[in-house]
Design a protein around this motif. Structure first.
Motif, PDB file in Angstrom:
ATOM      1  N   GLU A 135       0.819  -1.209   0.000  1.00 47.25           N
ATOM      2  CA  GLU A 135       0.000   0.000   0.000  1.00 47.25           C
ATOM      3  C   GLU A 135       0.854   1.261   0.000  1.00 47.25           C
ATOM      4  N   VAL A 136       1.953   1.245   0.724  1.00 46.06           N
ATOM      5  CA  VAL A 136       2.813   2.431   0.770  1.00 46.06           C
ATOM      6  C   VAL A 136       3.677   2.523  -0.474  1.00 46.06           C
ATOM      7  N   THR A 137       4.353   1.434  -0.801  1.00 51.77           N
ATOM      8  CA  THR A 137       5.394   1.467  -1.822  1.00 51.77           C
ATOM      9  C   THR A 137       4.846   1.422  -3.237  1.00 51.77           C
ATOM     10  N   TYR A 138       3.737   0.728  -3.453  1.00 51.32           N
ATOM     11  CA  TYR A 138       3.119   0.706  -4.779  1.00 51.32           C
ATOM     12  C   TYR A 138       1.924   1.652  -4.871  1.00 51.32           C
ATOM     13  N   LEU A 139       0.910   1.429  -4.035  1.00 47.92           N
ATOM     14  CA  LEU A 139      -0.278   2.269  -4.129  1.00 47.92           C
ATOM     15  C   LEU A 139       0.031   3.725  -3.781  1.00 47.92           C
ATOM     16  N   GLY A 140       1.053   3.964  -2.973  1.00 42.54           N
ATOM     17  CA  GLY A 140       1.465   5.339  -2.718  1.00 42.54           C
ATOM     18  C   GLY A 140       1.865   6.049  -3.994  1.00 42.54           C
ATOM     19  N   TYR A 141       2.540   5.336  -4.886  1.00 45.41           N
ATOM     20  CA  TYR A 141       2.902   5.906  -6.195  1.00 45.41           C
ATOM     21  C   TYR A 141       1.651   6.112  -7.052  1.00 45.41           C
ATOM     22  N   VAL A 142       0.737   5.163  -6.995  1.00 42.25           N
ATOM     23  CA  VAL A 142      -0.506   5.284  -7.751  1.00 42.25           C
ATOM     24  C   VAL A 142      -1.286   6.505  -7.278  1.00 42.25           C
ATOM     25  N   HIS A 143      -1.422   6.654  -5.958  1.00 42.38           N
ATOM     26  CA  HIS A 143      -2.151   7.804  -5.413  1.00 42.38           C
ATOM     27  C   HIS A 143      -1.465   9.119  -5.796  1.00 42.38           C
ATOM     28  N   GLY A 144      -0.140   9.165  -5.644  1.00 40.77           N
ATOM     29  CA  GLY A 144       0.588  10.385  -5.981  1.00 40.77           C
ATOM     30  C   GLY A 144       0.446  10.731  -7.451  1.00 40.77           C
ATOM     31  N   THR A 145       0.554   9.723  -8.307  1.00 38.33           N
ATOM     32  CA  THR A 145       0.431   9.953  -9.743  1.00 38.33           C
ATOM     33  C   THR A 145      -0.962  10.454 -10.091  1.00 38.33           C
ATOM     34  N   ARG A 146      -1.971   9.878  -9.462  1.00 37.99           N
ATOM     35  CA  ARG A 146      -3.347  10.277  -9.777  1.00 37.99           C
ATOM     36  C   ARG A 146      -3.617  11.730  -9.409  1.00 37.99           C
ATOM     37  N   VAL A 147      -3.251  12.132  -8.197  1.00 41.24           N
ATOM     38  CA  VAL A 147      -3.549  13.509  -7.798  1.00 41.24           C
ATOM     39  C   VAL A 147      -2.711  14.498  -8.606  1.00 41.24           C
ATOM     40  N   ALA A 148      -1.510  14.091  -9.010  1.00 43.82           N
ATOM     41  CA  ALA A 148      -0.699  14.962  -9.863  1.00 43.82           C
ATOM     42  C   ALA A 148      -1.352  15.121 -11.231  1.00 43.82           C
ATOM     43  N   LEU A 149      -1.804  14.017 -11.821  1.00 41.99           N
ATOM     44  CA  LEU A 149      -2.437  14.085 -13.139  1.00 41.99           C
ATOM     45  C   LEU A 149      -3.729  14.893 -13.091  1.00 41.99           C
ATOM     46  N   ASP A 150      -4.479  14.773 -12.011  1.00 40.31           N
ATOM     47  CA  ASP A 150      -5.720  15.542 -11.897  1.00 40.31           C
ATOM     48  C   ASP A 150      -5.468  17.037 -12.015  1.00 40.31           C
ATOM     49  N   ARG A 151      -4.253  17.468 -11.654  1.00 40.74           N
ATOM     50  CA  ARG A 151      -3.914  18.884 -11.716  1.00 40.74           C
ATOM     51  C   ARG A 151      -3.095  19.243 -12.947  1.00 40.74           C
ATOM     52  N   MET A 152      -2.361  18.287 -13.494  1.00 45.08           N
ATOM     53  CA  MET A 152      -1.519  18.562 -14.653  1.00 45.08           C
ATOM     54  C   MET A 152      -2.253  18.428 -15.983  1.00 45.08           C
ATOM     55  N   LEU A 153      -3.140  17.444 -16.093  1.00 40.88           N
ATOM     56  CA  LEU A 153      -3.806  17.203 -17.373  1.00 40.88           C
ATOM     57  C   LEU A 153      -4.646  18.389 -17.847  1.00 40.88           C
ATOM     58  N   PRO A 154      -5.412  19.060 -16.977  1.00 39.28           N
ATOM     59  CA  PRO A 154      -6.168  20.231 -17.467  1.00 39.28           C
ATOM     60  C   PRO A 154      -5.271  21.340 -17.998  1.00 39.28           C
ATOM     61  N   ARG A 155      -4.054  21.449 -17.469  1.00 42.70           N
ATOM     62  CA  ARG A 155      -3.108  22.473 -17.947  1.00 42.70           C
ATOM     63  C   ARG A 155      -2.231  21.950 -19.082  1.00 42.70           C
ATOM     64  N   ASP A 156      -2.298  20.629 -19.326  1.00 37.51           N
ATOM     65  CA  ASP A 156      -1.524  19.958 -20.369  1.00 37.51           C
ATOM     66  C   ASP A 156      -0.016  20.195 -20.213  1.00 37.51           C
ATOM     67  N   ARG A 157       0.447  20.158 -18.992  1.00 35.29           N
ATOM     68  CA  ARG A 157       1.887  20.259 -18.733  1.00 35.29           C
ATOM     69  C   ARG A 157       2.180  19.740 -17.332  1.00 35.29           C
ATOM     70  N   GLY A 158       3.425  19.339 -17.149  1.00 32.06           N
ATOM     71  CA  GLY A 158       3.862  18.821 -15.863  1.00 32.06           C
ATOM     72  C   GLY A 158       4.684  17.562 -16.043  1.00 32.06           C
ATOM     73  N   THR A 159       5.428  17.216 -15.009  1.00 32.85           N
ATOM     74  CA  THR A 159       6.307  16.046 -15.047  1.00 32.85           C
ATOM     75  C   THR A 159       6.127  15.225 -13.783  1.00 32.85           C
ATOM     76  N   ILE A 160       6.073  13.913 -13.956  1.00 32.48           N
ATOM     77  CA  ILE A 160       6.011  12.980 -12.830  1.00 32.48           C
ATOM     78  C   ILE A 160       7.234  12.076 -12.917  1.00 32.48           C
ATOM     79  N   VAL A 161       7.962  11.963 -11.820  1.00 32.38           N
ATOM     80  CA  VAL A 161       9.141  11.088 -11.766  1.00 32.38           C
ATOM     81  C   VAL A 161       8.861   9.974 -10.763  1.00 32.38           C
ATOM     82  N   GLN A 162       8.981   8.733 -11.231  1.00 31.40           N
ATOM     83  CA  GLN A 162       8.850   7.571 -10.358  1.00 31.40           C
ATOM     84  C   GLN A 162      10.257   7.111  -9.964  1.00 31.40           C
TER      85      GLN A 162
END
Length: 335
Positions: free
Chosen positions: A108-135
């Motif tokens: 939950e921490v090591t995998y789903l934590g990345y999933v959660h972080g990626t999701r909330v980042a995309l929710d804010r980056m996709l409407p602006r069509d810019r941003g970077t996510i590093v795993q």
């Protein structure tokens, strides 16, 4: 205006070193982790150097907490330009000695934590069509080793998840970029606070690198997200290549050496802290900093990381060398 970055797992280790590296470049950094003591210390370091830090206690396994943290970052620092997923936990033990609840918590921490972080980042980056996510990944994302089944499984899952997501972003022609940085063994406090059932103190498999080596590579990858992944450390590259060439032989080799190579020469402390369920650097705990117990053995530089950053110029030089050699050979052949 300076950019805004979120670093998860920022209270210690690679996350803390990465936050400092970003702040030195003028980035306003939100620090996400569970440990209040470590977060406060990391924020003080950044502010003392003239940077801007926003520490937020967050359990990455809880999507609601991650969403709330992202909302606060946007409100207090501005739109998120960069999100770095690095939070994790682990258990050092043979698989049959790991309780199902412990295995679930690591996942939950090591995998789903990345999933959660990626999701909330995309929710804010996709409407602006810019941003970077590093795993932030690991050599263990491609080659598992004994005594770390939960961690290795989670790191493998991150690769599968990220590759699927990248395809979807390409399909939609999004300008949001996702990249992975796979690290070698790093001298971080995880070996001082990981839940361990080993007889001796756990250690990273040598060669060991300092967290600043990883931090520089992560920040570099964030500035050039066009590449799908970066491999840091010659040991990482060698391990991944060996696994592709002769996985059965590597299984046998790690079966013989993997237990010993992950244990230091001194016995485990039965009173050592562990951070699986509660942060070791939380209220009542201590600040562990970025470095672990292996400063005397850890490398401060990685030639492979340098080559990764300069791959284009090195490739051009190699092509020129080959072309020049061919031209000289042809000229000599005409004599």
């Amino acid at each position: 205006m300076s950019s805004v970055a979120v670093v998860t797992g920022a209270s210690a280790g690679v996350g803390r070193a990465t936050a400092r590296e970003l702040a030195r470049g003028g980035t306003r950094v939100a620090l996400l982790a569970r440990g209040s003591v470590g977060l406060a210390a990391a924020a003080r370091e950044i502010r003392a150097a003239g940077g801007t830090a926003l520490p937020i206690e967050t359990d990455m396994a809880d999507h609601a907490q991650v969403e709330a943290a992202a909302e606060r970052v946007t409100a207090e620092l501005g739109d998120i330009d960069l999100w770095i997923n690095g939070a994790f936990t682990s258990v050092f033990a043979p698989f049959v000695e790991i309780d199902p609840a412990e295995f679930r918590r690591v996942t939950e921490v090591t995998y789903l934590g990345y999933v959660h972080g990626t999701r909330v980042a995309l929710d804010r980056m996709l409407p602006r069509d810019r941003g970077t996510i590093v795993q932030v990944g690991s050599a263990l994302a491609y080659r598992s080793i004994p005594l770390q089944s939960a961690y290795c499984g989670a790191k493998h899952a991150i690769v599968g998840f990220t590759e699927s997501l990248r395809c979807e972003l390409l399909h939609s022609r999004s300008r949001v970029r996702v990249t992975m940085v796979h690290l070698p063994a790093v001298n971080t406090p995880q070996f001082d606070w990981v839940l361990s059932r080993l007889d001796r103190h756990p250690q990273p498999v040598p060669p060991i690198y300092q967290p600043e080596v990883a931090a520089r590579a992560i920040v570099y990858a964030a500035s050039r997200p066009g590449r799908r992944e970066y491999w840091i450390g010659a040991s990482t590259v060698a391990t991944i290549l060996a696994n592709r060439i002769a996985p059965a032989l590597l299984d046998r080799y790690l079966g013989r050496t993997g237990y010993r190579s992950q244990q230091a020469d001194w016995p485990a402390d039965p009173h050592r802290p562990e951070n699986l369920w509660h942060p070791a650097d939380g209220t009542g705990g201590v600040d562990f900093g970025a470095h672990g117990s292996f400063d005397g053995r850890a490398h401060r530089h990685s030639p492979q990381a340098w080559m990764s950053r300069h791959r284009r110029s090195l490739t051009a030089g190699a092509v020129a060398l080959v072309a020049g050699t061919a031209a000289v050979g042809a000229a000599l052949g005409r004599r």
